[in-house]
Design an enzyme around this catalytic site. Structure first.
Site, PDB file in Angstrom:
ATOM      1  N   ALA A 141       0.821  -1.208   0.000  1.00 43.51           N
ATOM      2  CA  ALA A 141       0.000   0.000   0.000  1.00 43.51           C
ATOM      3  C   ALA A 141       0.851   1.252   0.000  1.00 43.51           C
ATOM      4  CB  ALA A 141      -0.882   0.000   1.258  1.00 43.51           C
ATOM      5  N   ASP A 289       6.071  -8.061  12.244  1.00 45.34           N
ATOM      6  CA  ASP A 289       6.804  -7.473  11.124  1.00 45.34           C
ATOM      7  C   ASP A 289       7.637  -6.248  11.537  1.00 45.34           C
ATOM      8  OD1 ASP A 289       7.563  -7.390   8.494  1.00 45.34           O
ATOM      9  OD2 ASP A 289       5.714  -6.517   7.720  1.00 45.34           O
TER      10      ASP A 289
END
Ligand SMILES: Nc1ncnc2c1ncn2[C@@H]1O[C@H](COP(=O)(O)OP(=O)(O)OP(=O)(O)O)[C@@H](O)[C@H]1O
Ligand SMILES: [Mg+2]
Length: 451
Positions: A141, A289
């Protein structure tokens, strides 16, 4: 009929084969360039080091161009490499770091259309202000800064149109490669890993789930004033658009700016380590992450976690057994390590516990003689050599998929600790969390079944 992982149709076969071929070709070029330096017997050690550095630079640039062109999982892989400042060559870290939050962006018209499809209105109607130029962009994104009609400063994360099909294609290709490898080389069976990757990657494409994960971790860590997770604005959020409060923080790996703001990088490293101890060992739900593009720092210091696309929920028994394993590794208790590994679901070819013990020991051996909070690159070749010798004799035959995201976090954390030049004591920091959880749940009966 091929298995669908994301629910999206993969790209047509010619495109799929083309992606495969481009990656394969680049891999071959990189491999042959290194081989040429390795085979050149005439080089002095200094010349060899210079030649490797030159190749690292050229290869990193080539990999960057390939990833920027193909997008998808390739960017994710490059983000991981660029985050491993502890083990990856500095040339790779410098070049590939751009893919953490500066991936080439999509034209604004595509972004406007995506917002309209998802939220029913165009950005200039939905928001009081909306920046046409994105503030950042990553693997799935790009993020635009906007102001709501109520005057709230927000980050609008818009999924790249068509990224689902790219990801689906990459998963199919990767899956094929892993299956082929497992068939050719029995010792390189990564199918367990593939299952986990195929389970979690599609979830990253669901921003509603991402918002829920962010809220869950925010709730678990709400007692920590030194950790911040931006709030989700649900009225502007859908599967492919996520709106959160905008954070004007400093990227965690930007050491000069941290120092300029009077922030101690070591303090940042400590907060980050404690945040992960609590998420993994106490709550069993964690942000999986932590590459530098997903962590910001505010004055205080306060560590900001963004991007909960990859979040992991550990089964309760697994969390407790993992705490026991951590304790055993810290106490250098060989029998405890072997028992905990087995309880987690690790298996070896023979009953001899030496392979599991060697695996457990490699964690503190990798920290080197000074017990650094990250992998000491100087001792790594020796540790790897010893470990692979033992594992060749008695290979690991089963690895529990739930461990993958924990290993991922450990790897990324090691890279960050190195970047922050951390002197945090892992023993003093992790120890109390692991001990509390291990003791709370009693001793581990020998040979307990996987949790
Ligand atoms: N709330 C926010 N405030 C400020 N910046 C933000 C915010 N949310 C995202 N960003 C910026 O946008 C970038 C991309 O967002 P995000 O990491 O969520 O995207 P992604 O494509 O899921 O990333 P990844 O490739 O890590 O999976 C971040 O690295 C960060 O720089
Ligand atoms: Mg990100």
């Amino acid at each position: 009929m091929a298995r669908s992982f994301t629910g999206a149709r993969p790209l047509p076969l010619p495109h799929r084969a083309q992606r495969f071929a481009i990656v394969g070709w680049n891999f071959l070029v990189v491999y042959l360039r290194y081989k040429r330096v390795q085979k050149n017997k005439k080089l002095t050690p200094e010349e060899r080091a210079r030649a490797y550095s030159r190749e690292h630079q050229r290869n990193a640039e080539r990999i960057y161009r390939t990833a920027a062109r193909l997008e998808g999982l390739l960017i994710k892989t490059c983000q991981f490499i660029s985050s491993r400042a502890d083990v990856a060559p500095p040339e790779y870290v410098a070049v590939l770091s751009r893919l953490q939050d500066q991936v080439p962006t999509r034209p604004f018209a595509q972004i406007e259309d995506q917002i309209e499809r998802e939220l029913g209105r165009r950005p200039d109607e939905l928001f009081a202000t909306f920046s046409r130029k994105p503030v950042a962009s990553a693997s799935l994104a790009q993020v635009h800064r906007a102001t709501t009609h109520e005057g709230r400063d927000v980050a609008v994360k818009v999924q790249y149109p068509g990224i689902e099909r790219t990801v689906e294609t990459d998963l199919q290709n990767l899956s094929l490669l892993v299956r082929l490898l497992a068939r050719i080389e029995k010792n390189y069976d990564f199918r367990w890993l593939m299952d986990e990757v195929c389970k979690y990657t599609p979830r990253e494409l669901d921003f509603v789930m991402e918002g829920q994960s962010a809220e869950r971790v925010a709730k678990d860590l709400r007692h920590r004033s030194d950790i911040h997770i931006p709030a989700v604005l649900w009225e502007y959020t859908a599967r492919r658009v996520l709106v959160t409060d905008f954070v004007k923080g400093i990227k965690i790996s930007d050491i000069p700016r941290l120092l300029e703001a009077g922030i101690d990088p070591n303090q940042v490293a400590l907060i980050m380590t404690e945040a992960y101890c609590e998420q993994i060992l106490v709550h069993g739900f964690f942000h999986a992450d932590p590459h530098p593009g997903n962590l910001l720092v505010l004055p205080g210091p306060r560590v900001v976690f963004i991007d909960f696309g990859l979040s992991k929920d550990l089964p309760e028994g697994f969390r407790v057994n993992y705490a026991r394993l951590t304790m055993a590794i810290m106490q250098q208790d060989d029998q405890g390590m072997a028992d905990a590994f087995r309880a987690l679901g690790f298996r070896t070819k023979s009953d001899d516990p030496q392979s599991l013990i060697a695996l457990g020991r490699s964690f503190f051996e990798a920290a080197g003689p000074e017990a650094k909070p990250y992998v000491d690159a100087d001792v790594m070749p020796e540790v790897n050599e010893r470990l692979s010798r033992i594992l060749t004799e008695n290979p690991v035959t089963a690895i529990p998929p739930d461990i993958l995201m924990i290993f991922r976090v450990i790897g990324l954390m090691s890279g960050l600790q190195k970047r922050l030049d951390s002197t945090v004591s892992m023993f003093d920091t992790i120890g109390p969390y692991a001990r509390e959880q291990a003791e709370k749940h009693g001793r581990l009966p020998a040979g307990e079944a996987a949790g």
